[in-house]
Design a protein around this motif. Structure first.
Motif, mmCIF file in Angstrom:
data_model
loop_
_atom_site.group_PDB
_atom_site.id
_atom_site.type_symbol
_atom_site.label_atom_id
_atom_site.label_comp_id
_atom_site.label_asym_id
_atom_site.label_seq_id
_atom_site.Cartn_x
_atom_site.Cartn_y
_atom_site.Cartn_z
ATOM 1 N N PRO A 1 29.476 31.568 10.012
ATOM 2 C CA PRO A 1 30.671 32.191 10.600
ATOM 3 C C PRO A 1 30.802 31.890 12.090
ATOM 4 C CG PRO A 1 29.574 33.730 9.142
ATOM 5 C CD PRO A 1 28.676 32.536 9.229
ATOM 6 N N ASP A 2 32.051 31.713 12.525
ATOM 7 C CA ASP A 2 32.331 31.384 13.925
ATOM 8 C C ASP A 2 32.191 32.644 14.781
ATOM 9 O OD1 ASP A 2 32.938 28.706 13.315
ATOM 10 O OD2 ASP A 2 34.955 29.274 12.705
ATOM 11 N N ASN A 3 30.976 33.060 14.942
ATOM 12 C CA ASN A 3 30.688 34.291 15.666
ATOM 13 C C ASN A 3 29.366 34.101 16.385
ATOM 14 O OD1 ASN A 3 29.366 37.063 15.942
ATOM 15 N ND2 ASN A 3 31.454 37.626 15.337
ATOM 16 N N ASP A 4 29.290 34.549 17.626
ATOM 17 C CA ASP A 4 28.097 34.322 18.435
ATOM 18 C C ASP A 4 26.863 35.004 17.856
ATOM 19 O OD1 ASP A 4 27.142 32.930 20.702
ATOM 20 O OD2 ASP A 4 26.937 34.822 21.789
ATOM 21 N N HIS A 5 27.059 35.992 16.978
ATOM 22 C CA HIS A 5 25.909 36.624 16.324
ATOM 23 C C HIS A 5 25.159 35.618 15.452
ATOM 24 C CE1 HIS A 5 27.912 40.281 17.604
ATOM 25 N NE2 HIS A 5 26.853 40.965 17.257
ATOM 26 N N PHE A 6 25.871 34.607 14.966
ATOM 27 C CA PHE A 6 25.254 33.588 14.131
ATOM 28 C C PHE A 6 25.355 32.220 14.810
ATOM 29 C CE2 PHE A 6 26.105 37.061 11.245
ATOM 30 C CZ PHE A 6 24.925 37.123 10.520
ATOM 31 N N GLY A 7 25.144 32.220 16.128
ATOM 32 C CA GLY A 7 25.193 30.968 16.873
ATOM 33 C C GLY A 7 24.152 29.990 16.384
ATOM 34 N N ASP A 8 24.603 28.810 15.988
ATOM 35 C CA ASP A 8 23.719 27.799 15.385
ATOM 36 C C ASP A 8 23.946 26.461 16.070
ATOM 37 O OD1 ASP A 8 22.169 26.198 13.682
ATOM 38 O OD2 ASP A 8 23.823 25.975 12.257
ATOM 39 N N GLU A 9 22.885 25.866 16.571
ATOM 40 C CA GLU A 9 22.977 24.596 17.303
ATOM 41 C C GLU A 9 22.357 23.427 16.538
ATOM 42 O OE1 GLU A 9 24.193 24.253 20.815
ATOM 43 O OE2 GLU A 9 25.172 26.140 20.323
ATOM 44 N N GLY A 10 22.068 23.627 15.244
ATOM 45 C CA GLY A 10 21.647 22.508 14.415
ATOM 46 C C GLY A 10 20.207 22.090 14.592
ATOM 47 N N ALA A 11 19.956 20.799 14.312
ATOM 48 C CA ALA A 11 18.599 20.275 14.272
ATOM 49 C C ALA A 11 17.918 20.243 15.629
ATOM 50 C CB ALA A 11 18.605 18.866 13.663
ATOM 51 N N ALA A 12 18.657 20.458 16.709
ATOM 52 C CA ALA A 12 18.042 20.530 18.037
ATOM 53 C C ALA A 12 17.075 21.699 18.138
ATOM 54 C CB ALA A 12 19.116 20.642 19.110
ATOM 55 N N ASN A 13 17.196 22.671 17.237
ATOM 56 C CA ASN A 13 16.292 23.819 17.208
ATOM 57 C C ASN A 13 15.524 23.893 15.893
ATOM 58 O OD1 ASN A 13 16.911 24.911 19.812
ATOM 59 N ND2 ASN A 13 18.887 25.550 18.989
ATOM 60 N N HIS A 14 15.319 22.748 15.272
ATOM 61 C CA HIS A 14 14.674 22.709 13.952
ATOM 62 C C HIS A 14 13.732 21.505 13.902
ATOM 63 C CE1 HIS A 14 14.676 21.295 9.656
ATOM 64 N NE2 HIS A 14 14.435 22.583 9.452
ATOM 65 N N THR A 15 12.530 21.747 13.455
ATOM 66 C CA THR A 15 11.528 20.678 13.321
ATOM 67 C C THR A 15 10.816 20.866 11.993
ATOM 68 O OG1 THR A 15 11.146 20.639 15.714
ATOM 69 C CG2 THR A 15 9.471 19.627 14.350
ATOM 70 N N ARG A 16 10.417 19.765 11.398
ATOM 71 C CA ARG A 16 9.711 19.836 10.130
ATOM 72 C C ARG A 16 8.360 19.147 10.261
ATOM 73 N NH1 ARG A 16 9.483 16.419 5.258
ATOM 74 N NH2 ARG A 16 9.078 17.763 3.450
ATOM 75 N N LEU A 17 7.301 19.821 9.826
ATOM 76 C CA LEU A 17 5.962 19.241 9.795
ATOM 77 C C LEU A 17 5.542 19.062 8.340
ATOM 78 C CD1 LEU A 17 4.225 21.373 12.589
ATOM 79 C CD2 LEU A 17 5.335 19.137 12.810
ATOM 80 N N CYS A 18 4.827 17.988 8.053
ATOM 81 C CA CYS A 18 4.417 17.705 6.678
ATOM 82 C C CYS A 18 3.256 16.719 6.691
ATOM 83 C CB CYS A 18 5.583 17.135 5.869
ATOM 84 S SG CYS A 18 6.268 15.597 6.556
ATOM 85 N N ARG A 19 2.541 16.670 5.595
ATOM 86 C CA ARG A 19 1.485 15.656 5.475
ATOM 87 C C ARG A 19 2.086 14.286 5.218
ATOM 88 N NH1 ARG A 19 -0.527 20.408 3.688
ATOM 89 N NH2 ARG A 19 0.697 20.260 1.775
ATOM 90 N N ALA A 20 3.123 14.253 4.399
ATOM 91 C CA ALA A 20 3.858 13.021 4.094
ATOM 92 C C ALA A 20 5.304 13.419 3.838
ATOM 93 C CB ALA A 20 3.267 12.312 2.877
ATOM 94 N N TYR A 21 6.246 12.505 4.089
ATOM 95 C CA TYR A 21 7.662 12.847 3.984
ATOM 96 C C TYR A 21 8.056 13.311 2.588
ATOM 97 C CZ TYR A 21 8.342 10.767 8.602
ATOM 98 O OH TYR A 21 8.276 10.489 9.940
ATOM 99 N N GLY A 22 7.356 12.846 1.567
ATOM 100 C CA GLY A 22 7.706 13.218 0.204
ATOM 101 C C GLY A 22 7.079 14.512 -0.274
ATOM 102 N N GLU A 23 6.229 15.127 0.549
ATOM 103 C CA GLU A 23 5.591 16.384 0.191
ATOM 104 C C GLU A 23 6.318 17.554 0.842
ATOM 105 O OE1 GLU A 23 1.400 16.577 0.814
ATOM 106 O OE2 GLU A 23 1.076 14.469 0.286
ATOM 107 N N ALA A 24 6.192 18.727 0.217
ATOM 108 C CA ALA A 24 6.776 19.924 0.816
ATOM 109 C C ALA A 24 6.170 20.141 2.198
ATOM 110 C CB ALA A 24 6.524 21.133 -0.076
ATOM 111 N N GLY A 25 7.013 20.500 3.141
ATOM 112 C CA GLY A 25 6.565 20.676 4.513
ATOM 113 C C GLY A 25 6.786 22.088 5.006
ATOM 114 N N VAL A 26 6.538 22.280 6.290
ATOM 115 C CA VAL A 26 6.788 23.553 6.961
ATOM 116 C C VAL A 26 7.965 23.339 7.906
ATOM 117 C CG1 VAL A 26 5.864 25.354 8.463
ATOM 118 C CG2 VAL A 26 4.354 24.180 6.839
ATOM 119 N N GLU A 27 9.033 24.093 7.705
ATOM 120 C CA GLU A 27 10.210 23.948 8.556
ATOM 121 C C GLU A 27 10.171 25.000 9.655
ATOM 122 O OE1 GLU A 27 13.942 23.091 6.807
ATOM 123 O OE2 GLU A 27 13.067 22.098 5.041
ATOM 124 N N LEU A 28 10.250 24.523 10.900
ATOM 125 C CA LEU A 28 10.173 25.384 12.065
ATOM 126 C C LEU A 28 11.573 25.618 12.606
ATOM 127 C CD1 LEU A 28 7.224 23.579 13.927
ATOM 128 C CD2 LEU A 28 7.097 25.182 12.002
#
Length: 445
Positions: A166-193
């Motif tokens: 929703p277009d509301n500052d309560h749910f302000g979202d800036e995308g992948a700039a605030n998202h990182t993924r760690l994993c052992r290999a790209y094809g394995e389930a990872g931890v999304e930060l």
């Protein structure tokens, strides 16, 4: 089946200019009203894409948005022909006109949050465009971002597209700039930060005092739900309010990760020890490298001005890790010393490559800002619009297209010129044919 990460870089649009629109972004504000060079900016972006393909990486490209946003100007009460609308806006609301001309969609790290199929419940890659509510010029982007992503990732068997929050500052979202993924290999389930700056509903949590926190906890939680992520594979991390107040407007200005490596500044997060323990617990078995850069070695100021952390960490086809950094890192003695000694000698990152993206840097975006990361397998890659994948032929076509259509000088005064509207539309119309996007822009309908 092979698994790998593909970087989709945003093409710099024909109206790239320095209006200083981004409060809290030191580089953007410092270069306000300078003369820009859209042609050089776009070609620097192409050279970055070319450099990654030469390292053996699969590289994609995303189209820019139509600017100026005349529909928005008309919604705000400016009437008449396109030229008349520009004339009125230039006289009555020049800041609004500049915002409607912004080429900020070039920074595709803010385009969306992406969760790969290895992490999601339905086994598809999920995309949620960022709503970017904190800045007016960026809040104009989400609907068009969604159309562009659907034109590139256009197979429902493999890709799931969500509407922006929703277009509301309560749910302000800036995308992948605030998202990182760690994993052992790209094809394995990872931890999304998911890194957030504040809570919209819990005012007892710390928050910055000088500059706005653009990402909310509630937005990050919503995206994790939309993407069907397991709670045991998600970590929500609060960014240190003190570094936001020093110009760290996104997490990717103070931290960057890839596979089993997280490179971050000592002051990046609140409660760092607890955060790292949570990540390690959820990551499970396997080697995990936390590279913490001490303030004593690299100040926050040096990190922000050089964009040390707005870099790309790549896993090359031979398994080596490389860091893609702006030349500003090479030119800062403190940062160059850290990269060439401590980083390369003590971590899995064995290579550092410096690229010139100065036109973007002056507006506040480094190499990491220019790309949207998508972890994929062979089948998923085969389902991507092939014209949006970079090879020598596409690079040549895009370079020639830029030469034909882009100006090599643009001032804020030029934004009132009706000819710039037609030049931009002509350029984008041809681009949709090069990238086989169909009629995605409003002026084409």
């Amino acid at each position: 089946m092979k698994h790998f990460e593909v970087n989709f870089d945003g093409l710099v649009g024909p109206t790239h200019n320095y209006a200083g629109l981004s409060y809290g972004n030191v580089a953007s504000q410092s270069n306000a009203h300078a003369i820009s060079n859209p042609q050089e900016a776009a070609k620097q972006g192409l050279l970055k894409m070319k450099a990654l393909t030469e390292l053996g990486m699969t590289q994609g490209v995303l189209a820019p948005q139509e600017r100026p946003d005349l529909a928005t100007l008309r919604r705000l009460g400016f009437t008449g022909s396109d030229g008349r609308v520009l004339e009125q806006a230039a006289k009555q609301a020049p800041a609004v006109l500049a915002a409607c001309y912004s080429a900020s969609s070039m920074w595709t790290a803010n385009a969306a949050t992406v969760s790969p199929s290895a992490d999601t419940q339905d086994g598809r890659i999920h995309f949620t465009p960022a709503n970017l509510t904190n800045k007016f010029h960026r809040s104009l982007e989400p609907d068009m971002t969604g159309r562009i992503l659907r034109a590139v990732f256009n197979n429902e068997r493999y890709f799931s597209h969500h509407r922006h929050l929703p277009d509301n500052d309560h749910f302000g979202d800036e995308g992948a700039a605030n998202h990182t993924r760690l994993c052992r290999a790209y094809g394995e389930a990872g931890v999304e930060l998911f890194v957030y700056g504040r809570s919209a509903f819990d005012h007892a949590r710390p928050a910055p005092q000088r500059y706005p926190a653009r990402q909310t906890l509630e937005a990050s939680q919503a995206i994790a739900r939309l993407h069907g992520l397991d709670d045991e594979n998600v970590v929500f991390i609060q960014q240190n309010p003190a570094v936001i107040d020093q110009g760290v407007f996104h997490n990717d200005v103070i931290a960057v990760g890839n596979q089993n490596v997280l490179l971050f500044h000592q002051q990046a997060f609140l409660n760092t020890a607890e955060v790292l323990a949570d990540i390690r617990h959820k990551f499970g078995e396997g080697e995990l490298h936390f590279i913490e850069v001490p303030t004593a070695e690299v100040s926050v100021r040096d990190a922000v001005t050089s964009y040390l952390f707005n870099t790309q960490i790549l896993t090359l086809p031979n398994g080596d890790m490389a860091l893609i950094a702006p030349t500003e890192c090479r030119d800062n003695p403190t940062i160059a010393h850290y990269l060439e000694t401590r980083l390369r000698n003590d971590t899995p990152i064995s290579q550092v490559h410096y690229l010139d993206v100065k036109q973007s840097m002056r507006n506040g975006g480094g190499p990491a800002c220019l790309r949207l990361r998508v972890a994929m397998n062979d089948e998923e890659l085969a389902a991507v619009n092939p014209a949006c994948l970079i090879n020598d032929r596409q690079l040549t076509r895009l370079d020639q297209w830029i030469t034909r259509h882009y100006r090599d000088r643009l001032s804020l005064d030029d934004l009132r010129d009706p000819a710039l509207v037609e030049e931009s539309r002509c350029a984008l119309d041809e681009l949709t044919q090069i990238l086989k996007l169909g009629a995605i822009y409003p002026f084409q309908r």
